[in-house]
Scaffold this motif. Structure first.
Motif, PDB file in Angstrom:
ATOM      1  N   PRO A 115      56.157  51.170  26.240  1.00 29.77           N
ATOM      2  CA  PRO A 115      56.572  52.548  26.517  1.00 29.77           C
ATOM      3  C   PRO A 115      57.891  52.602  27.292  1.00 29.77           C
ATOM      4  O   PRO A 115      58.708  53.505  27.076  1.00 29.77           O
ATOM      5  CB  PRO A 115      55.404  53.106  27.344  1.00 29.77           C
ATOM      6  N   TYR A 116      58.093  51.648  28.189  1.00 26.53           N
ATOM      7  CA  TYR A 116      59.353  51.556  28.941  1.00 26.53           C
ATOM      8  C   TYR A 116      60.518  51.300  27.988  1.00 26.53           C
ATOM      9  O   TYR A 116      61.564  51.949  28.074  1.00 26.53           O
ATOM     10  CB  TYR A 116      59.218  50.429  29.963  1.00 26.53           C
ATOM     11  N   LEU A 117      60.336  50.380  27.051  1.00 28.07           N
ATOM     12  CA  LEU A 117      61.386  50.044  26.098  1.00 28.07           C
ATOM     13  C   LEU A 117      61.706  51.200  25.168  1.00 28.07           C
ATOM     14  O   LEU A 117      62.858  51.393  24.769  1.00 28.07           O
ATOM     15  CB  LEU A 117      60.971  48.828  25.272  1.00 28.07           C
ATOM     16  N   LEU A 118      60.680  51.962  24.815  1.00 27.71           N
ATOM     17  CA  LEU A 118      60.840  53.022  23.827  1.00 27.71           C
ATOM     18  C   LEU A 118      61.278  54.349  24.430  1.00 27.71           C
ATOM     19  O   LEU A 118      61.544  55.305  23.701  1.00 27.71           O
ATOM     20  CB  LEU A 118      59.528  53.220  23.066  1.00 27.71           C
ATOM     21  N   GLY A 119      61.343  54.418  25.750  1.00 30.22           N
ATOM     22  CA  GLY A 119      61.718  55.684  26.377  1.00 30.22           C
ATOM     23  C   GLY A 119      60.607  56.706  26.336  1.00 30.22           C
ATOM     24  O   GLY A 119      60.865  57.913  26.248  1.00 30.22           O
ATOM     25  N   ASP A 120      59.362  56.250  26.400  1.00 23.52           N
ATOM     26  CA  ASP A 120      58.213  57.152  26.402  1.00 23.52           C
ATOM     27  C   ASP A 120      58.346  58.136  27.575  1.00 23.52           C
ATOM     28  O   ASP A 120      58.580  57.728  28.713  1.00 23.52           O
ATOM     29  CB  ASP A 120      56.929  56.316  26.550  1.00 23.52           C
ATOM     30  N   PRO A 121      58.210  59.439  27.320  1.00 18.88           N
ATOM     31  CA  PRO A 121      58.391  60.426  28.395  1.00 18.88           C
ATOM     32  C   PRO A 121      57.370  60.316  29.515  1.00 18.88           C
ATOM     33  O   PRO A 121      57.583  60.881  30.601  1.00 18.88           O
ATOM     34  CB  PRO A 121      58.281  61.778  27.667  1.00 18.88           C
ATOM     35  N   ARG A 122      56.271  59.584  29.298  1.00 22.18           N
ATOM     36  CA  ARG A 122      55.282  59.414  30.362  1.00 22.18           C
ATOM     37  C   ARG A 122      55.731  58.400  31.413  1.00 22.18           C
ATOM     38  O   ARG A 122      55.150  58.329  32.501  1.00 22.18           O
ATOM     39  CB  ARG A 122      53.944  58.956  29.765  1.00 22.18           C
ATOM     40  N   VAL A 123      56.736  57.614  31.102  1.00 21.45           N
ATOM     41  CA  VAL A 123      57.170  56.535  31.992  1.00 21.45           C
ATOM     42  C   VAL A 123      57.931  57.087  33.189  1.00 21.45           C
ATOM     43  O   VAL A 123      58.934  57.783  33.042  1.00 21.45           O
ATOM     44  CB  VAL A 123      58.038  55.523  31.215  1.00 21.45           C
ATOM     45  N   ARG A 124      57.434  56.734  34.371  1.00 26.11           N
ATOM     46  CA  ARG A 124      58.109  57.084  35.623  1.00 26.11           C
ATOM     47  C   ARG A 124      58.298  55.813  36.460  1.00 26.11           C
ATOM     48  O   ARG A 124      58.402  55.888  37.681  1.00 26.11           O
ATOM     49  CB  ARG A 124      57.265  58.101  36.413  1.00 26.11           C
ATOM     50  N   TYR A 125      58.349  54.683  35.814  1.00 26.79           N
ATOM     51  CA  TYR A 125      58.485  53.420  36.526  1.00 26.79           C
ATOM     52  C   TYR A 125      59.712  52.668  36.050  1.00 26.79           C
ATOM     53  O   TYR A 125      60.202  52.883  34.948  1.00 26.79           O
ATOM     54  CB  TYR A 125      57.229  52.554  36.374  1.00 26.79           C
ATOM     55  N   GLU A 126      60.195  51.780  36.919  1.00 27.20           N
ATOM     56  CA  GLU A 126      61.401  51.015  36.654  1.00 27.20           C
ATOM     57  C   GLU A 126      61.144  49.542  36.989  1.00 27.20           C
ATOM     58  O   GLU A 126      60.921  49.185  38.148  1.00 27.20           O
ATOM     59  CB  GLU A 126      62.566  51.546  37.495  1.00 27.20           C
ATOM     60  N   TYR A 127      61.143  48.711  35.947  1.00 30.72           N
ATOM     61  CA  TYR A 127      60.856  47.290  36.149  1.00 30.72           C
ATOM     62  C   TYR A 127      61.854  46.630  37.093  1.00 30.72           C
ATOM     63  O   TYR A 127      61.511  45.669  37.797  1.00 30.72           O
ATOM     64  CB  TYR A 127      60.846  46.555  34.807  1.00 30.72           C
ATOM     65  N   GLY A 128      63.092  47.107  37.129  1.00 26.62           N
ATOM     66  CA  GLY A 128      64.084  46.522  38.002  1.00 26.62           C
ATOM     67  C   GLY A 128      63.770  46.679  39.478  1.00 26.62           C
ATOM     68  O   GLY A 128      64.346  45.984  40.320  1.00 26.62           O
ATOM     69  N   ASP A 129      62.845  47.593  39.817  1.00 25.92           N
ATOM     70  CA  ASP A 129      62.463  47.788  41.213  1.00 25.92           C
ATOM     71  C   ASP A 129      61.373  46.822  41.660  1.00 25.92           C
ATOM     72  O   ASP A 129      61.159  46.649  42.865  1.00 25.92           O
ATOM     73  CB  ASP A 129      61.957  49.225  41.427  1.00 25.92           C
ATOM     74  N   TRP A 130      60.655  46.248  40.730  1.00 27.64           N
ATOM     75  CA  TRP A 130      59.505  45.419  41.060  1.00 27.64           C
ATOM     76  C   TRP A 130      59.909  43.956  41.215  1.00 27.64           C
ATOM     77  O   TRP A 130      60.956  43.533  40.721  1.00 27.64           O
ATOM     78  CB  TRP A 130      58.428  45.541  39.995  1.00 27.64           C
ATOM     79  N   ILE A 131      59.071  43.182  41.870  1.00 30.16           N
ATOM     80  CA  ILE A 131      59.373  41.776  42.143  1.00 30.16           C
ATOM     81  C   ILE A 131      58.400  40.886  41.372  1.00 30.16           C
ATOM     82  O   ILE A 131      57.228  40.755  41.754  1.00 30.16           O
ATOM     83  CB  ILE A 131      59.278  41.484  43.651  1.00 30.16           C
ATOM     84  N   PRO A 132      58.846  40.272  40.285  1.00 25.26           N
ATOM     85  CA  PRO A 132      57.957  39.408  39.494  1.00 25.26           C
ATOM     86  C   PRO A 132      57.751  38.057  40.182  1.00 25.26           C
ATOM     87  O   PRO A 132      58.713  37.437  40.645  1.00 25.26           O
ATOM     88  CB  PRO A 132      58.713  39.242  38.174  1.00 25.26           C
TER      89      PRO A 132
END
Length: 362
Positions: free
Chosen positions: A106-123
């Motif tokens: 959903p993040y890749l596709l621009g799903d409108p439900r997405v309110r998260y940003e992978y760049g903020d998280w620490i893997p």
């Protein structure tokens, strides 16, 4: 966000973790604490089995041997849990989040439900996985290594949603010329397996951990017939058989054997792009934004210790499959791969979603 800015933000978050400074890690003590590992799916699916496999191993390696409890927050194809995690500011290391392909797509596709940003998280850890599609016994008798004998059959499939990880099988089955009707709304792949067991669905797929933990028993009992794995990538980026299921044909092999299915061209390139995004780096463990570096270092060291156990390869092969495990900088690289696709692949899939299921993401 541009790919460059994403990369910079991830690198800033993990570069010190890659060094794994021992003095900093030694100062962190989780004695008497409970760590919540949140999974944005139901307790019946592959992500649950993945986290439940790693949780006790992580507990053994973290200083103070804290209790690691896996909790589930299903909903909205996993975007509910991911949106919640985006808002968390834990700094004591007692919160971990598990992402999966159904969160990444959903993040890749621009799903409108997405309110998260992978760049903020620490893997801090990532693993690959595979997937297996299977049929009921009646339809499985028609399968001969190609889908030619299955094109006149109407199948029912329990799906979490077309914009999540299920788009890999849904697109694959369409490329094979099969008539598969998804029933959207289930909360986890394990729920899809339950639909299949009850006869409410006639085709299903599971990620490797879910297949090994449940669907393989259906095959052994004769009520399910394996159709194909999605495959794996070799060192040259070519799709080959999944090492966990070496006796099972890959989707590429089945496609090549099926009339009208092509392993080149726009559709194939799009399928392969999302397969790569969703499987070789499929499950990722994150600490929330703002986690202090000494805590990050401690988690990286603990997961490295898990990976270095002499019995880890055997344990993981039996529970989650034979796939690589990445920690620290390797987990950051895996996250980048899992959250990056070309504009052409995205455009092709967005168009297909609209045409096939009326899903509009524009």
């Amino acid at each position: 966000m541009t790919q460059l800015s994403f990369t910079r933000r991830v690198v800033v978050g993990i570069v010190a973790a890659a060094a794994m400074a021992a003095p900093a890690a030694a100062e962190v003590d989780f004695s008497g604490k409970t760590i919540e590992w949140v999974i944005p799916f139901s307790e019946t699916g592959g992500s649950a089995k993945w986290a439940n496999f790693f949780a006790p191993l992580l507990s053994e390696e973290l200083p103070g041997n804290p209790t690691v409890v896996v909790k589930f927050m299903p909903g909205a194809g996993s975007t509910k849990g991911a949106n919640w995690f985006q808002q968390q500011q834990h700094k004591d290391g007692t919160l971990l989040f598990g992402s999966s392909g159904s969160t990444q797509f959903p993040y890749l596709l621009g799903d409108p439900r997405v309110r998260y940003e992978y760049g903020d998280w620490i893997p801090v850890m990532a693993t690959g996985t595979g997937g297996v599609a299977y049929l009921n016994a009646e339809d499985g008798a028609k399968f001969d290594g190609s889908a030619n004998g299955l094109k006149d059959t109407d199948f029912i499939f329990g799906s979490q949603g077309a914009t999540g990880l299920d788009l890999v099988p849904l697109l694959a089955w369409q490329m094979l010329g099969m008539n598969v009707e998804p029933v959207f709304g289930i909360k986890g792949r394990g729920d899809g397996r339950l639909m299949f067991e009850r006869g409410e669905a006639t085709i299903d797929y599971q990620t490797s951990s879910g297949y090994l933990g449940g669907s393989a028993d259906l095959v052994a009992a004769g009520s399910a017939v394996p159709m194909m794995s999605w495959g794996a990538l070799d060192d040259n980026g070519v799709i080959v058989r999944d090492p966990t299921f070496p006796d099972m044909p890959s989707f590429k092999e089945v496609c090549e054997a099926t009339e009208g299915c092509e392993t080149s061209g726009v559709a194939w390139d799009a399928w392969k792009a999302f397969f790569i995004s969703g499987y070789p780096s499929q499950k990722i463990a994150f600490l929330p934004q703002g986690t202090p570096q000494d805590v990050v270092d401690t988690y990286v060291a603990a997961f490295e210790a898990v990976r270095s156990r002499p019995d880890f390869a055997e344990l993981s092969a039996n529970e989650v499959g034979k796939y690589p495990m990445f920690v620290g900088a390797g987990a950051a690289n895996a996250t980048k791969e899992a959250t990056t696709v070309s504009p052409e692949a995205r455009e092709q899939v967005v168009s297909w979603l609209k045409d096939a299921y009326g899903v509009s993401l524009e």
